[in-house]
Design a protein around this motif. Sequence first.
Motif, PDB file in Angstrom:
ATOM      1  N   GLU A 126      39.267  41.261  42.062  1.00  0.00           N
ATOM      2  CA  GLU A 126      39.955  41.485  40.788  1.00  0.00           C
ATOM      3  C   GLU A 126      41.286  40.739  40.750  1.00  0.00           C
ATOM      4  OE1 GLU A 126      39.097  45.906  39.210  1.00  0.00           O
ATOM      5  OE2 GLU A 126      40.050  45.819  41.195  1.00  0.00           O
ATOM      6  N   VAL A 127      41.984  40.756  41.873  1.00  0.00           N
ATOM      7  CA  VAL A 127      43.281  40.082  41.945  1.00  0.00           C
ATOM      8  C   VAL A 127      43.097  38.581  41.748  1.00  0.00           C
ATOM      9  CG1 VAL A 127      45.204  39.480  43.483  1.00  0.00           C
ATOM     10  CG2 VAL A 127      44.397  41.847  43.353  1.00  0.00           C
ATOM     11  N   VAL A 128      42.085  38.027  42.394  1.00  0.00           N
ATOM     12  CA  VAL A 128      41.829  36.596  42.252  1.00  0.00           C
ATOM     13  C   VAL A 128      41.510  36.265  40.793  1.00  0.00           C
ATOM     14  CG1 VAL A 128      40.273  34.716  42.888  1.00  0.00           C
ATOM     15  CG2 VAL A 128      41.155  36.258  44.650  1.00  0.00           C
ATOM     16  N   GLU A 129      40.645  37.046  40.167  1.00  0.00           N
ATOM     17  CA  GLU A 129      40.305  36.810  38.759  1.00  0.00           C
ATOM     18  C   GLU A 129      41.542  36.950  37.859  1.00  0.00           C
ATOM     19  OE1 GLU A 129      37.061  39.464  37.890  1.00  0.00           O
ATOM     20  OE2 GLU A 129      35.749  38.448  39.319  1.00  0.00           O
ATOM     21  N   LEU A 130      42.361  37.948  38.134  1.00  0.00           N
ATOM     22  CA  LEU A 130      43.578  38.164  37.364  1.00  0.00           C
ATOM     23  C   LEU A 130      44.508  36.955  37.469  1.00  0.00           C
ATOM     24  CD1 LEU A 130      45.541  40.071  35.772  1.00  0.00           C
ATOM     25  CD2 LEU A 130      46.376  40.801  38.026  1.00  0.00           C
ATOM     26  N   LEU A 131      44.699  36.446  38.676  1.00  0.00           N
ATOM     27  CA  LEU A 131      45.604  35.318  38.860  1.00  0.00           C
ATOM     28  C   LEU A 131      45.038  34.039  38.268  1.00  0.00           C
ATOM     29  CD1 LEU A 131      48.460  35.277  40.229  1.00  0.00           C
ATOM     30  CD2 LEU A 131      47.185  37.356  40.561  1.00  0.00           C
ATOM     31  N   VAL A 132      43.748  33.818  38.419  1.00  0.00           N
ATOM     32  CA  VAL A 132      43.143  32.634  37.807  1.00  0.00           C
ATOM     33  C   VAL A 132      43.339  32.688  36.291  1.00  0.00           C
ATOM     34  CG1 VAL A 132      40.950  31.451  37.336  1.00  0.00           C
ATOM     35  CG2 VAL A 132      41.489  32.187  39.668  1.00  0.00           C
ATOM     36  N   SER A 133      43.102  33.836  35.705  1.00  0.00           N
ATOM     37  CA  SER A 133      43.256  34.006  34.263  1.00  0.00           C
ATOM     38  C   SER A 133      44.716  33.873  33.830  1.00  0.00           C
ATOM     39  CB  SER A 133      42.708  35.368  33.841  1.00  0.00           C
ATOM     40  OG  SER A 133      42.940  35.594  32.482  1.00  0.00           O
ATOM     41  N   GLY A 134      45.602  34.589  34.511  1.00  0.00           N
ATOM     42  CA  GLY A 134      47.023  34.559  34.150  1.00  0.00           C
ATOM     43  C   GLY A 134      47.636  33.184  34.321  1.00  0.00           C
ATOM     44  N   LEU A 135      47.328  32.541  35.425  1.00  0.00           N
ATOM     45  CA  LEU A 135      47.839  31.188  35.638  1.00  0.00           C
ATOM     46  C   LEU A 135      47.257  30.228  34.608  1.00  0.00           C
ATOM     47  CD1 LEU A 135      47.735  31.156  39.525  1.00  0.00           C
ATOM     48  CD2 LEU A 135      49.799  30.869  38.133  1.00  0.00           C
TER      49      LEU A 135
END
Length: 162
Positions: A103-112
């Motif tokens: 989830e963290v990886v997906e969140l950062l990919v999306s946010g970035l």
Amino acid sequence: MTVVRSTLPEEALGVTGTALQETLVDLLGLSLIGKQAHWSIVGPRFRSIHLQLDEVVATARTHSDTVAERAAALGVPPDGRPETIAATFALPGTKDGWLRDTEVVELLVSGLGTAITRLRERIDATEKADPVTQDLLITITADLEKQRWMFQAENHRPEDTA
């Protein structure tokens, strides 16, 4: 009260000031998301992602300071107050509680990705208004794209490669 006066024409200063303020909010918010995820991450890749989140936070904080100082140098008072960030932040945020490493990886990919898209719009907007600010925004974009690439690689699955 105007303490610092810019050499930019008023219209160019308006475009540039807006681009810098919006970038400041994105970077400060991104650093907060990164820290929250850093504290809340769980899962088998905890350690590597935990450390990678520190890199994102450091990058965002360093660039936010540079952006704020650029705004101040142009006579635009930067606004990094918590209430401003809370009211104007437009990137995806974390959910409450523990966050799985995936989830963290997906969140950062999306946010970035969202931050990069917004930066590219500001790069276009500042091309004629202020090439110095445009150059700064290009540098920030390159650094965020590098971070996004590293997070994308974290969730790579062998079946994704053809």
